[in-house]
Enzyme design. Structure first.
Site, PDB file in Angstrom:
ATOM      1  CG  ASP A 125      -1.927   1.179   1.127  1.00 30.93           C
ATOM      2  OD1 ASP A 125      -2.932   1.019   0.414  1.00 30.93           O
ATOM      3  OD2 ASP A 125      -1.700   2.241   1.744  1.00 30.93           O
ATOM      4  CG  HIS A 177      -7.085   7.046   4.170  1.00 31.49           C
ATOM      5  ND1 HIS A 177      -7.175   6.595   2.874  1.00 31.49           N
ATOM      6  CD2 HIS A 177      -8.351   7.328   4.554  1.00 31.49           C
ATOM      7  CE1 HIS A 177      -8.438   6.616   2.488  1.00 31.49           C
ATOM      8  NE2 HIS A 177      -9.166   7.048   3.482  1.00 31.49           N
TER       9      HIS A 177
END
Length: 213
Positions: free
Chosen positions: A23, A181
């Site tokens: 990610d 996030h």
């Protein structure tokens, strides 16, 4: 016992590819112009039953490359302050070299040919990895140039959901909105989902074969 000895190689499970969950957090959506600010990678292990699980997570906070664009809206979403000394960020070249070194080692010990990126909206992450590799002019990028394994597709097929938080909730894993996030949190959730999908399919496949026999 060490990480390099007495592990069960993932080898032939994915046609010689080593799945690595990645990610990235960025300064926007343009992999060529926008900064790569954070990178997390989760390496997996396989047990004697053929089930996957998370093994170790690696994480780098990265300095924006020279003249990199950073969209305020993207920074608002991921909460990153690019030039804060508290980030303890490292130059992009150092981060990418360390990252690729880790992955090349994992490819070798798992008797694979190369790595394949696993992600949620995986092409986005792969594009940023390749763009950074081009900037540092590396000749040893271990990732497949275009193939990915995407939990968006798996989530849509199994649960009818494509948003990471919703897929995780449908899988009974829960979701912490305050931690979302962060590259580490999102990568580990994606890894847990990928392992869940693979292991569940293996169990179902074995059950179908048992019925057939």
């Amino acid at each position: 016992m060490t990480d390099d000895i007495e592990i069960i190689p993932i080898g032939g499970r994915f046609r010689g590819f080593l799945p690595v969950v990645v990610d990235v957090e960025t300064g926007g959506f343009d992999c060529r112009k926008d900064a790569l600010l954070e990178l997390a990678a989760v390496v997996l292990r396989i047990d004697e039953k053929g089930e996957l699980s998370r093994h170790r997570t690696y994480n780098w906070h990265i300095e924006p490359f020279p003249n990199a664009n950073m969209d305020p809206k993207s920074l608002e979403v991921n909460g990153i302050k690019p030039f804060s000394p508290l980030r303890m960020a490292v130059p992009e070249e150092r981060a990418m070299e360390d990252f690729f070194k880790v992955i090349r080692k994992e490819v070798k010990v798992n008797r694979c040919n190369r790595a394949i990126l696993v992600g949620h909206n995986a092409p986005f992450d792969l594009n940023f990895i390749h763009a950074a590799a081009d900037r540092i002019k590396t000749k040893r990028n271990p990732f497949h140039p275009f193939s990915t394994l995407d939990t968006v597709t798996l989530g849509a097929v199994v649960y009818g959901q494509t948003v990471l938080a919703r897929v995780a909730q449908m899988a009974g894993m829960g979701w912490d909105s305050d931690s979302a996030h962060s590259a580490v949190y999102d990568a580990e959730k994606t890894a847990d989902l990928f392992c869940h999908f693979v292991n569940t399919w293996q169990t179902l496949d074995a059950a179908f074969k048992a019925v057939e026999n």
